[in-house]
Write an enzyme that holds these catalytic residues in place. Structure first.
Site, PDB file in Angstrom:
ATOM      1  CD  GLN A  97      -2.743   1.444   2.219  1.00  0.00           C
ATOM      2  OE1 GLN A  97      -2.505   1.552   3.400  1.00  0.00           O
ATOM      3  NE2 GLN A  97      -4.069   1.580   1.989  1.00  0.00           N
ATOM      4  CE1 TYR A 186      -2.923   9.457   7.128  1.00  0.00           C
ATOM      5  CE2 TYR A 186      -4.180   7.614   6.519  1.00  0.00           C
ATOM      6  CZ  TYR A 186      -3.788   8.304   7.436  1.00  0.00           C
ATOM      7  OH  TYR A 186      -3.607   7.917   8.497  1.00  0.00           O
ATOM      8  NE  ARG A 233      -8.540  -0.031   2.343  1.00  0.00           N
ATOM      9  CZ  ARG A 233      -8.586  -0.131   3.467  1.00  0.00           C
ATOM     10  NH1 ARG A 233      -8.255   0.636   4.284  1.00  0.00           N
ATOM     11  NH2 ARG A 233      -9.615  -1.016   3.797  1.00  0.00           N
ATOM     12  N   GLY A 323      -9.649  -6.394   8.912  1.00  0.00           N
ATOM     13  CA  GLY A 323      -8.897  -5.567   9.532  1.00  0.00           C
ATOM     14  C   GLY A 323      -8.262  -6.170  10.685  1.00  0.00           C
TER      15      GLY A 323
HETATM   16  C1  LIG Z   1      -4.325  -0.616  13.806  1.00  0.00           C
HETATM   17  C2  LIG Z   1      -4.960  -0.148  12.521  1.00  0.00           C
HETATM   18  C3  LIG Z   1      -4.094   0.328  11.458  1.00  0.00           C
HETATM   19  C4  LIG Z   1      -4.489   0.649  10.260  1.00  0.00           C
HETATM   20  N1  LIG Z   1      -3.752   1.378   9.147  1.00  0.00           N
HETATM   21  C5  LIG Z   1      -4.177   1.373   7.958  1.00  0.00           C
HETATM   22  C6  LIG Z   1      -3.505   1.782   6.777  1.00  0.00           C
HETATM   23  O1  LIG Z   1      -2.186   1.749   7.119  1.00  0.00           O
HETATM   24  N2  LIG Z   1      -3.935   1.819   5.725  1.00  0.00           N
HETATM   25  C7  LIG Z   1      -5.192   1.894   5.214  1.00  0.00           C
HETATM   26  O2  LIG Z   1      -6.050   2.062   4.411  1.00  0.00           O
HETATM   27  N3  LIG Z   1      -6.113   1.426   6.594  1.00  0.00           N
HETATM   28  C8  LIG Z   1      -5.566   1.292   7.634  1.00  0.00           C
HETATM   29  N4  LIG Z   1      -6.325   0.769   8.579  1.00  0.00           N
HETATM   30  C9  LIG Z   1      -8.040   0.507   8.378  1.00  0.00           C
HETATM   31  C10 LIG Z   1      -7.988  -0.761   8.086  1.00  0.00           C
HETATM   32  O3  LIG Z   1      -7.472  -1.124   6.929  1.00  0.00           O
HETATM   33  C11 LIG Z   1      -9.551  -1.180   7.726  1.00  0.00           C
HETATM   34  O4  LIG Z   1     -10.105  -0.609   6.882  1.00  0.00           O
HETATM   35  C12 LIG Z   1     -10.443  -0.932   9.175  1.00  0.00           C
HETATM   36  O5  LIG Z   1      -9.664  -1.339  10.409  1.00  0.00           O
HETATM   37  C13 LIG Z   1     -11.868  -1.419   9.129  1.00  0.00           C
HETATM   38  O6  LIG Z   1     -11.555  -2.917   8.809  1.00  0.00           O
HETATM   39  P1  LIG Z   1     -12.296  -3.730  10.249  1.00  0.00           P
HETATM   40  O7  LIG Z   1     -13.743  -3.440  10.767  1.00  0.00           O
HETATM   41  O8  LIG Z   1     -12.038  -5.030   9.655  1.00  0.00           O
HETATM   42  O9  LIG Z   1     -11.193  -3.583  11.203  1.00  0.00           O
HETATM   43  C14 LIG Z   1      -5.938   0.625   9.906  1.00  0.00           C
HETATM   44  C15 LIG Z   1      -6.656  -0.079  11.250  1.00  0.00           C
HETATM   45  C16 LIG Z   1      -6.153  -0.339  12.254  1.00  0.00           C
HETATM   46  C17 LIG Z   1      -7.019  -1.195  13.309  1.00  0.00           C
END
Ligand SMILES: Cc1cc2nc3c(=O)[nH]c(=O)nc-3n(C[C@H](O)[C@H](O)[C@H](O)COP(=O)(O)O)c2cc1C
Length: 370
Positions: A97, A186, A233, A323
């Site tokens: 990414q 971002y 994304r 995630g």
């Molecule tokens: C600890 C953490 C770090 C994350 N870092 C990123 C990231 O680097 N890039 C991104 O696009 N989304 C990031 N996200 C968002 C996740 O990719 C995901 O879209 C979000 O957690 C929702 O999915 P979930 O409900 O299954 O956790 C992050 C989420 C968490 C919890």
């Protein structure tokens, strides 16, 4: 067998299943260089059909947080080679990414202590956004992001080159493709949102102009590494990190996705930010984006097995991303398949630290993996 656990053809790649590990920043790379602990973490999760790496800053200017592994130096490239090798040895697939935080940064993370860059000089409120960096006492802390300056026209060409160079580096490092991070408040979303983009040149004003930078980056990256290896994304309707609401957001994303369709990208990854526990993106809106994109769609955000199976069978999405469940369940695919209980992640170890809360989550049913 449920379609979720069947193989899926993504461009020229066959994925073992339709489960994607969503990109997650974990801040466990001192000096910004990926290490063997990072490689072990990804390898543990390689039964996902596809892993999307944590956000990887494409340049020194792109950083907004300390301890994040980048991809602009030879040492970083070498570190990522170890990561991709571990994932491939375990039979997995991994996209990088590519990330630029834009205004969500702090001068201590910027070259020569300069101001961070954005579409316009609009500062993110410290009530909603923080930069994780070294304070004046030398200790890591969450500090208010600095006021950004607007990118000059001549700098935009260099910025696009930074994305393309990072994409080439990602290929060199053994990634299966790259996902351009245009979500979650971002830099690229700062261009898309009319409140954070107040430009009067060809990158501001109309939807088409605000989407122009994304399209130019996608075009350049796809030309360099191939469209089948290039993905994006987006987080339509996102208000995270002080991104103000604007009424025409649905139309904005439909128009952007329709333009992206021309490139025949590997996939479109949507992140539903969810507010107050409810989806921001309705099933009918998701279906409209899929219609405009005409290619594989991944959805993340509060995903469950039931929701994934339902949306896949209705052809609203093609792949389901998880995630937080992947943080605490390295064997998430097997657990979902066998309806085994899921471990709850410890939020206090999401960012920073070492193995605790990172590579020490248990695998159930070790024997199924032997
Ligand atoms: C600890 C953490 C770090 C994350 N870092 C990123 C990231 O680097 N890039 C991104 O696009 N989304 C990031 N996200 C968002 C996740 O990719 C995901 O879209 C979000 O957690 C929702 O999915 P979930 O409900 O299954 O956790 C992050 C989420 C968490 C919890």
């Amino acid at each position: 067998m449920s379609e979720l656990f069947q193989s899926f053809q993504l461009g020229t790649m066959t994925l073992a299943n339709r489960i994607v590990m969503a990109p997650m920043t974990r801040a466990r790379s001192p000096l910004g260089i990926p290490n063997l602990l990072n490689a072990e973490y990804y390898q543990q999760r390689a039964t996902a059909g596809l892993i999307v790496s944590e956000g990887i800053p494409i340049s020194h200017e792109a950083q907004g947080f300390a301890l994040i592994p980048g991809l602009w130096s030879y040492e970083q490239l070498q570190g990522w080679r170890d990561v991709t090798r571990h994932v491939h040895q375990a039979g997995g697939r991994i996209f990088a990414q590519l990330w630029h935080v834009g205004r969500l940064s702090h001068h201590t993370l910027q070259p020569y202590g300069r101001a961070p860059v954005s579409a316009s000089a609009v500062t993110a409120s410290p009530l909603y956004a923080k930069s994780f960096t070294y304070g004046s006492d030398g200790e890591l802390a969450l500090l208010p992001p600095d006021a950004p300056r607007a990118l000059e026209m001549h700098e935009i060409a260099e910025l696009i080159k930074d994305y393309t160079d990072a994409a080439r580096f990602a290929m060199d490092a053994g990634f299966d493709g790259v996902e351009i991070h245009a979500a979650n408040g971002y830099l690229l979303e700062q261009f898309l949102n009319p409140h954070t983009n107040q430009r009067t040149d060809i990158y501001g004003g109309t939807i088409r102009n605000r989407a122009r930078l994304i399209i130019e980056i996608i075009s350049d990256v796809a030309a360099a590494i191939g469209s089948a290896r290039t993905a994006i994304r987006l987080s339509p309707g996102s208000q995270v990190f002080d991104m103000p609401f604007y009424p025409e957001w649905q139309q904005t994303y439909q128009q952007l996705v329709a333009e992206l369709a021309h490139f025949k990208l590997a996939y479109l990854h949507l992140n539903d930010e969810r507010r107050d526990g409810a989806a921001v993106l309705s099933d009918s809106y998701l279906a409209s984006l899929k219609y405009h994109f005409q290619g594989p769609v991944i959805l993340a955000g509060g995903m469950t097995k039931v929701k994934a199976e339902q949306l896949i069978s209705q052809q609203v999405i093609d792949l389901a991303a998880f995630g937080k469940p992947f943080i605490a369940n390295p064997d998430l695919v097997a657990r979902l398949q066998q309806d085994l209980p899921l471990t709850t992640p410890n939020t206090s170890t999401f960012y920073g630290g070492m193995a605790e809360g990172y590579t020490d989550y248990p695998v159930l049913n070790e024997k199924t993996y032997a």
